[in-house]
Design a protein around this motif. Sequence first.
Motif, PDB file in Angstrom:
ATOM      1  N   ALA A  33       0.599   4.950  -3.858  1.00  0.00           N
ATOM      2  CA  ALA A  33      -0.419   5.953  -3.527  1.00  0.00           C
ATOM      3  C   ALA A  33      -1.817   5.448  -3.871  1.00  0.00           C
ATOM      4  O   ALA A  33      -2.755   5.561  -3.073  1.00  0.00           O
ATOM      5  CB  ALA A  33      -0.125   7.247  -4.272  1.00  0.00           C
ATOM      6  N   VAL A  34      -1.956   4.868  -5.063  1.00  0.00           N
ATOM      7  CA  VAL A  34      -3.274   4.418  -5.508  1.00  0.00           C
ATOM      8  C   VAL A  34      -3.806   3.312  -4.605  1.00  0.00           C
ATOM      9  O   VAL A  34      -4.937   3.380  -4.100  1.00  0.00           O
ATOM     10  CB  VAL A  34      -3.199   3.921  -6.971  1.00  0.00           C
ATOM     11  CG1 VAL A  34      -4.471   3.190  -7.348  1.00  0.00           C
ATOM     12  CG2 VAL A  34      -2.946   5.083  -7.900  1.00  0.00           C
ATOM     13  N   PHE A  35      -2.990   2.291  -4.362  1.00  0.00           N
ATOM     14  CA  PHE A  35      -3.496   1.134  -3.616  1.00  0.00           C
ATOM     15  C   PHE A  35      -3.632   1.437  -2.123  1.00  0.00           C
ATOM     16  O   PHE A  35      -4.509   0.908  -1.456  1.00  0.00           O
ATOM     17  CB  PHE A  35      -2.603  -0.086  -3.852  1.00  0.00           C
ATOM     18  CG  PHE A  35      -2.776  -0.651  -5.221  1.00  0.00           C
ATOM     19  CD1 PHE A  35      -3.971  -1.265  -5.584  1.00  0.00           C
ATOM     20  CD2 PHE A  35      -1.773  -0.553  -6.165  1.00  0.00           C
ATOM     21  CE1 PHE A  35      -4.151  -1.768  -6.861  1.00  0.00           C
ATOM     22  CE2 PHE A  35      -1.948  -1.055  -7.443  1.00  0.00           C
ATOM     23  CZ  PHE A  35      -3.141  -1.664  -7.794  1.00  0.00           C
ATOM     24  N   ARG A  36      -2.786   2.318  -1.606  1.00  0.00           N
ATOM     25  CA  ARG A  36      -2.935   2.694  -0.202  1.00  0.00           C
ATOM     26  C   ARG A  36      -4.272   3.389  -0.010  1.00  0.00           C
ATOM     27  O   ARG A  36      -4.976   3.171   0.977  1.00  0.00           O
ATOM     28  CB  ARG A  36      -1.803   3.614   0.225  1.00  0.00           C
ATOM     29  CG  ARG A  36      -1.931   4.049   1.673  1.00  0.00           C
ATOM     30  CD  ARG A  36      -0.798   4.959   2.069  1.00  0.00           C
ATOM     31  NE  ARG A  36      -0.803   5.216   3.494  1.00  0.00           N
ATOM     32  CZ  ARG A  36      -1.469   6.217   4.072  1.00  0.00           C
ATOM     33  NH1 ARG A  36      -2.176   7.045   3.326  1.00  0.00           N
ATOM     34  NH2 ARG A  36      -1.422   6.392   5.366  1.00  0.00           N
ATOM     35  N   SER A  37      -4.617   4.220  -0.978  1.00  0.00           N
ATOM     36  CA  SER A  37      -5.878   4.921  -0.866  1.00  0.00           C
ATOM     37  C   SER A  37      -7.060   3.963  -0.978  1.00  0.00           C
ATOM     38  O   SER A  37      -8.055   4.103  -0.270  1.00  0.00           O
ATOM     39  CB  SER A  37      -5.930   5.987  -1.957  1.00  0.00           C
ATOM     40  OG  SER A  37      -7.233   6.413  -2.150  1.00  0.00           O
ATOM     41  N   TRP A  38      -6.930   2.967  -1.844  1.00  0.00           N
ATOM     42  CA  TRP A  38      -8.036   2.009  -2.006  1.00  0.00           C
ATOM     43  C   TRP A  38      -8.161   1.053  -0.825  1.00  0.00           C
ATOM     44  O   TRP A  38      -9.240   0.751  -0.369  1.00  0.00           O
ATOM     45  CB  TRP A  38      -7.815   1.186  -3.284  1.00  0.00           C
ATOM     46  CG  TRP A  38      -8.234   1.879  -4.534  1.00  0.00           C
ATOM     47  CD1 TRP A  38      -8.887   3.074  -4.623  1.00  0.00           C
ATOM     48  CD2 TRP A  38      -8.032   1.431  -5.868  1.00  0.00           C
ATOM     49  NE1 TRP A  38      -9.098   3.389  -5.937  1.00  0.00           N
ATOM     50  CE2 TRP A  38      -8.583   2.398  -6.719  1.00  0.00           C
ATOM     51  CE3 TRP A  38      -7.438   0.309  -6.425  1.00  0.00           C
ATOM     52  CZ2 TRP A  38      -8.552   2.283  -8.107  1.00  0.00           C
ATOM     53  CZ3 TRP A  38      -7.410   0.173  -7.799  1.00  0.00           C
ATOM     54  CH2 TRP A  38      -7.970   1.160  -8.636  1.00  0.00           C
ATOM     55  N   TYR A  39      -6.996   0.520  -0.384  1.00  0.00           N
ATOM     56  CA  TYR A  39      -7.000  -0.521   0.655  1.00  0.00           C
ATOM     57  C   TYR A  39      -6.329  -0.001   1.910  1.00  0.00           C
ATOM     58  O   TYR A  39      -5.390  -0.601   2.418  1.00  0.00           O
ATOM     59  CB  TYR A  39      -6.286  -1.774   0.141  1.00  0.00           C
ATOM     60  CG  TYR A  39      -6.723  -2.244  -1.219  1.00  0.00           C
ATOM     61  CD1 TYR A  39      -8.080  -2.389  -1.524  1.00  0.00           C
ATOM     62  CD2 TYR A  39      -5.795  -2.581  -2.200  1.00  0.00           C
ATOM     63  CE1 TYR A  39      -8.493  -2.826  -2.773  1.00  0.00           C
ATOM     64  CE2 TYR A  39      -6.207  -3.020  -3.450  1.00  0.00           C
ATOM     65  CZ  TYR A  39      -7.556  -3.140  -3.730  1.00  0.00           C
ATOM     66  OH  TYR A  39      -7.960  -3.578  -4.964  1.00  0.00           O
TER      67      TYR A  39
END
Lengths: 146, 547, 227, 315
Positions: free
Chosen positions: C60-66
Amino acid sequence: MSDHAQHGPGGHGKDHVPHILPLSTYFKTWGALMVLTVITVGASYLNFGPGNLVLAMLIATAKAATVALVFMHLYYDHKFHGVIFVSSLVFLGIFIAFTMFDTETRGRAEAMEGEHPANIKDPFGGTASEAAAKAKLKPAAAPAHH
Amino acid sequence: MSRSITVDEVAAAPDSGGTDYINATKGVWSWLTTVDHKRIGIMYLVSVLTAFALGGFFALLLRLELLTPKHTIMSADTYNQAFTLHGVVMVFLFIIPSIPGALGNFFLPIMIGAKDVAFPRLNLLSLYLYWIGAIFALSSILSSGLDTGWTFYVPYSSTTNTAVVNVTLGAFVLGFSSILTGLNFIVTLHKLRAPGVGWFKMPLFLWGLYATSIVQILATPVLGITLLLLVFERTLHIGIFDPALGGDPVLFQHFFWFYSHPAVYIMILPGMGIISELIAVHAHRKVFGYKAIAFSSVAIALVGFLVWGHHMFVAGQSELASTIFSFLTFLVAIPSGVKVFNWIGTLWGGSISFKAPMLFALSFLFLFTIGGLTGVFLGMLSVDMHLHDTYFVVAHFHYVMMGGTVTAFVGGLHHWWPKMTGRMYSEKLAVLSCALYFIGFNATFFTQFLMGSRGMPRRYYNYLDQFQPLHAFSTFGSWILGAAFLVMLYNLLNSLKNGERAPKNPWGGLSLEWETASPPVTENFVHVPHVEHGPYDYAATVARRAS
Amino acid sequence: MSAPAEIVEGQPSAERGSPQFEVAHHFDSADTQFDAGRMGVWLFLVTEILLFGGLFCTFAVFRSWYFEDFVEAHHHLNKVMGGANTLVLIGSSLTMALAVRAAQMTDKKQTTRMLVITLLCAATFLVVKYFEYSAKFEHGLLPGAYFHGEGFQGTHAGVFFAIYFLMTGVHGLHVLIGMGLITWMLIRNLRGDFSSRYYAPVENVGLYWHLVDLVWIYLFPLLYLVG
Amino acid sequence: MTNTPIELGSFWLPKQSSTVAPQVDQAWNAVYWVAVFFFVLVVTGMVVFSWRYRRKKEGEVTSDVDHNTALEVIWTLIPLGITMGLFTLGLRGFINASVAPADAIEIHVTAQKWSWSFTYPNGTTTAELGVPKDKPVKLVMSSTDVLHSLYVPEFRIKQDVIPGTYTTLWFQATEAKEVALLCTEYCGTGHSDMAAKITVMEGPKYLEWLDANGDGADKPPAERGKSLFTTKSCAGCHSVDGTRVVGPSMKGVFGKMEDLADGTQVKVDENYLRESLLNPNGKVVKGYQPLMPSFQGQLKDKDIDAIIAYLKTVN
């Protein structure tokens, strides 16, 4: 909550009696899962923007609920087992949501200071620059009182 | 003790011709393959006390090194390894398993009138996993040491050339052990309570263990995945935490504290449970606010999951997240405060005897209150900016973990020692050890509040000369503390050989463990006891006896 | 234990097998013992969910960032293979549920049949996974530092593949463990351990297997479909 | 380890030397007295009740009162109210300390094992921090290796320094003096020695210092070289005591014959050292990887001279 404290020794038989579902329930469930899988794959070829994620998650949740309720007998089981299962999801939700409170808003305060200096810097008073200016003025202002 | 309400009373406390759980079968093998929760509890007890001695040894070395700035007895690298091992051993091998593993295992089934825990073999497996995890973790001493601190923060832990993998795998296995114990306790409390033992007729120690078990189930798996990610980051450079590859070191801290903050409650909740027992039994007084204490345990366990970010106010976390976490942190302070008030309320109108266990309980109240209140300092966003990662934090968590949990643990150990071993220790020596402990503890750690608020950072091998007198005072305190534990160890071990035989109920307690023989028989009770009153109905019992 | 079991009318009552089964000494009744076991397994499943939860959180975190990088990278996963595997796993969930049902009815042959099919489905799943992994290895679609895929616009595809391999790897490990447990159940079933009086182990392994399916139900759309 | 002591302002806290400090101390004082009050309350209750209700004989009748709803609601709600007040007070100081004023002087901070370097708007880099008095200063911080944390006790400010990310911190010093800056995130062997001195100067003096003292132009070359050796991160890879780190040790390097990776030999002289700084991977010493970054454009000629002068002294 199932409370077995009330059962005395020998209060129940030494035998457990299984709860058996009809075969058709299993096959209907399986059919529903297959259909949902096909729908979710199909939907991924269309572009709904952010809607794709929402739709995929809704379908996945529908599938997961079906598996849990029927295949895992949660619907027929003690309510407390459902409580256990749901609470795991709640805490997982907390984990992800609270982590993202951080990762989604880093540096936001700095940016807001740029846009609305009056609001974020000191929500109870003036802007940062003003506060600094005030602090600077203080020693100079002090002699004026004499 | 007259307790006319127990149906099987006569049979429940048999003079079973000297057969008890200790001498029921003989030989080391019979212990290693036992499924008796009491024997497993005793093996846990020996193991965690060994770990405590090891961790304490490291602590004394650390304090000695800090007697003077710069080099006193060891190099900076050795110092870093020593404080890491002190932390790892104390947290993972001692505090987390201590009360549930030793006292919980022994007394939880007895207190609900059960013959054993729900899954006796799983219980033994949990002990073996503890041993395996301990061997993994301690193997680091023999290889290249470990110098990351017990928090394993990346990128330091993913780049240092010490034995991070051994210890993380060890902690991973220890996590499994902890999960299995928690799972076992929850099922046991739900399914094996004897007739008449309703949820609100359980001794409060069990509510503490129940709340602890919830945390163990919900939090520990996240530690598992965190450590796994760390191992992969180190060995395969997967880039989840490595900024050079797009990862985020702060994310590791979220993962770590999602476990490790609730783990603080794994450490303290059982201790709070013990204190409720000690105060009620030694004051012969019905607990004041039973439900408040019981529910506050569960509330602490659940709300405790929402506050982990207060370890990260200055870690680069967003201001919004810090604000939310700070707010929730204040909420979790309330149930702890309520408990303290209830304990004081239980003293009111009691008949208080000052035997060693009660002295430890009163010490707990004193020390834990300081620990809890200084936590409020650290929950305040602006004050934490100044205090974070200073000795103030070190002092705070030692007041909670040691002043709280360890005090409760040794108090409980003295309280239940006659039951577990069938022997009485010397009361005089016990009181002496308690006094030394109290003085030594405050001398060691109160000083550290002062150092911290004055700006002394933690994990420092070398320090500014101005802190030398305070450091020296703290080190002298640690020697008194060490002496207290030596006296205690001597007293308890000596009692095994020379102690008087313990009566069934030396303190006049009303909960079920005092109904059975000291030490108990293999299946605890000859017949399933049937209980019709709560564990704290002292006034009613006295009245009945009088009539 | 001594007291002969009372049998409720209308419930399946094939041969009253499983002579080995006795209520353990510390339980007051067979029901309590069954419930205790099942509650234990549900609690264990909670830990599994939170274990995977860590990986879902990184996703969730990295999908949102990248976001763009993730969308780009996910097109390199094979939807057809993933979809096929989803169907295989759902099928295995059905057969597992049917195996439990057969055990509840003391139908030893049917239990064996269903367990074997479940095992075959699991094996198929892993074979498909093997082909998927080989393709990724071949094209350099590897985690973090080892990523050397060609023609990528974004710079964080390595993070996506790190999460992809971690999630599917940990899931695959669970499939393997599940296969071991099912094999063990198969052996015990052939030995004649199970009957309507005693089928708890099959049921509990079943619960575990359904959880493995549940996790995949979320993994598949997240990784393969929306990226 | 810097020898700058932390000056005390009260029994518990250091001196207040920044504009942030009074607000933090106000919050400290509030929570301090709340804590003292509750501590006294609890301990008094404990001592008084213990004495009053001590056991005088066996079999005493004890109170059967097991709750008092009004009392329990009160002792839940009052602390709740107090903690909410404390939360607000803490938030206030925190927001104030988190966001720098727009007109602050930006100084870039680079943390590495185990030193700090500070780069000013004019490009000067120093190992000790110099700042003007009564002017807001914003630190934009990043780390080259592991986590560090910048802590100034007398300013009451602290913020972790993270590789791959910029974190910020600001302060406005209120007194011209020297204060200690410490590292508070554990970072390995030299963690406790990773300190620096902050010199707070009157405005004009600061500008003067920045011009002249800032890049150490008035120091002897060897001494300037020594500080450049740290501030330019040379020390991260090259030891000066003979230990092998990432690159060869600089101990006694000047004048030595080195075997190169291509099999030839070279004498370490001024030209080789200069070439190694500007084109480091041209002539790599045998047994080492070509990892060193070029310092072309980062070091002025006089800086290179200073470093060479320093290396001549490392024996």
